[in-house]
Scaffold this active site. Sequence first.
Site, mmCIF file in Angstrom:
data_model
loop_
_atom_site.group_PDB
_atom_site.id
_atom_site.type_symbol
_atom_site.label_atom_id
_atom_site.label_comp_id
_atom_site.label_asym_id
_atom_site.label_seq_id
_atom_site.Cartn_x
_atom_site.Cartn_y
_atom_site.Cartn_z
ATOM 1 N N GLU A 1 -11.672 -3.866 -2.947
ATOM 2 C CA GLU A 1 -10.313 -2.526 -3.100
ATOM 3 C C GLU A 1 -10.025 -3.092 -4.664
ATOM 4 O O GLU A 1 -9.409 -4.023 -5.394
ATOM 5 C CB GLU A 1 -8.990 -3.268 -2.087
ATOM 6 C CG GLU A 1 -8.979 -2.803 -1.524
ATOM 7 C CD GLU A 1 -7.848 -3.848 -0.271
ATOM 8 O OE1 GLU A 1 -6.790 -3.195 -0.521
ATOM 9 O OE2 GLU A 1 -8.137 -4.365 0.334
ATOM 10 N N HIS B 1 -10.152 2.207 0.091
ATOM 11 C CA HIS B 1 -9.775 0.410 1.339
ATOM 12 C C HIS B 1 -10.268 0.900 2.535
ATOM 13 O O HIS B 1 -10.175 0.991 3.166
ATOM 14 C CB HIS B 1 -8.149 0.978 1.552
ATOM 15 C CG HIS B 1 -7.156 -0.155 3.069
ATOM 16 N ND1 HIS B 1 -8.032 -1.108 3.805
ATOM 17 C CD2 HIS B 1 -6.229 -1.439 1.910
ATOM 18 C CE1 HIS B 1 -7.868 -1.957 3.540
ATOM 19 N NE2 HIS B 1 -6.883 -2.296 2.480
ATOM 20 N N HIS C 1 1.036 -1.133 -0.211
ATOM 21 C CA HIS C 1 -0.400 0.021 -0.295
ATOM 22 C C HIS C 1 0.871 1.348 -0.159
ATOM 23 O O HIS C 1 0.432 2.422 0.757
ATOM 24 C CB HIS C 1 -1.378 -0.088 0.912
ATOM 25 C CG HIS C 1 -1.904 -1.401 0.954
ATOM 26 N ND1 HIS C 1 -2.602 -1.258 0.045
ATOM 27 C CD2 HIS C 1 -2.930 -2.163 2.370
ATOM 28 C CE1 HIS C 1 -3.638 -2.777 -0.099
ATOM 29 N NE2 HIS C 1 -4.181 -3.060 1.316
HETATM 30 C C1 GLA Z 1 -5.055 -4.820 2.931
HETATM 31 C C2 GLA Z 1 -4.540 -6.409 2.619
HETATM 32 C C3 GLA Z 1 -4.540 -6.895 2.880
HETATM 33 C C4 GLA Z 1 -4.023 -6.155 4.970
HETATM 34 C C5 GLA Z 1 -4.976 -4.903 4.439
HETATM 35 C C6 GLA Z 1 -4.873 -4.209 6.093
HETATM 36 O O1 GLA Z 1 -5.661 -5.173 1.975
HETATM 37 O O2 GLA Z 1 -4.320 -7.206 1.500
HETATM 38 O O3 GLA Z 1 -3.464 -7.987 3.766
HETATM 39 O O4 GLA Z 1 -2.494 -5.502 5.172
HETATM 40 O O5 GLA Z 1 -4.880 -4.103 3.759
HETATM 41 O O6 GLA Z 1 -4.579 -4.580 6.797
#
Ligand code: GLA
Length: 375
Positions: free
Chosen positions: A339, A202, A130
């Site tokens: 997402e 997100h 991210h």
């Molecule tokens: C995402 C990732 C997960 C986790 C979340 C945040 O969507 O795919 O593995 O890291 O973010 O906790």
Amino acid sequence: MYKTPVILIALTSLISGCVPSSHAPVGVSRTPYGQIDGKSVFLYTLKNKNGVEAQITNYGGIVVALKVPDRQGNFSDIVLGYDSLASYVKATPYFGALIGRYGNRIGKARFTLNGTEHQLAANDGANTLHGGLKGFDKVVWDADSTGPGATLTLRYLSKDGEEGYPGNLNVTVVYALTDSNQLRIDYAATTDKPTVLNLTHHSYFNLHGAGTGDILDHELFINADRYTPIDAELIPTGELRSVEGTPMDFRTPVAIGARINVEYDQLRFGKGYDHNWVLSRYGVGLALAARLADAKTGRIVEVWTTEPGIQFYSGNFLNGTNIGKGKIPYQYRTGLCLETQHFPDSPNKPGFPTTVLNPGEKYKSTTVYLFKIGT
Ligand code: GLA
């Protein structure tokens, strides 16, 4: 005399059978939310004519609250988040945030582009997740809410070398809340050097209302015949695997909890669902990616996107340590993310659709979260 307006509002609510979401005006209103690095941070309330409301801050482009009606017309906030800016700054599993430059993981936190290797900030073991240590979710965006309708335009210049990514990247994200109950997100970007990017959003949804139980009874449809299997570090292997006959098959709507605990290597690696699905889409434009439905409240969210993939993450890392809105600890699997994205680790997977952006090109991506009521 003094009480008349209150009584009138109460009467109107009774007659229409609706509980008003809040007293924010239709359109966009703004309140101060704090200061970060000498920059003012605001909370913008976007409200449409149906009373649907999205509260968004220009810190990380975070959707702080999303208030939608149930089948009785009662509004609840259906996204996880915090009561204050300080809590978002302190620690957040990306609640409601805009994610960039690269949503999801890049294996070993590096990639090679045009013969040059780029080392990125590793923030998920040896991998980058991210955007790295300080991704787009942790910066203050310039904001403009003067656009037509309930619209918030956010702009950010990600400098050449930020978190290891090449090129000055100019990013614009427009959030629009329409009168047809769509929260539409339009992403655009340009660069002055070849780079990679993968922007996403997100929000953690809980259609019962944030802080009221888990999401295992929500029914999910994902418009995908295939997904990208992962290894134990959640990095795609490069394969596009059929969902047929597996717990990854959401082509017929099914409760998230129905198969989440079955013995299956992919669910073990993800600690539940934390995978990218390859959308069955044809041509360009918006296509239906997923539909999430809660039979109890009648709330439905449809996700439409121009992207080729969607990550469904079932909140497996939530463990009660994040104390959310109303001081409620968010327990295991009490929120889920949908997402939209290009596939994880694409910069290292030549077989995946490209995430490269070159100077002179314009990156564009659109995702719509459409709120409906079921019978
Ligand atoms: C995402 C990732 C997960 C986790 C979340 C945040 O969507 O795919 O593995 O890291 O973010 O906790």
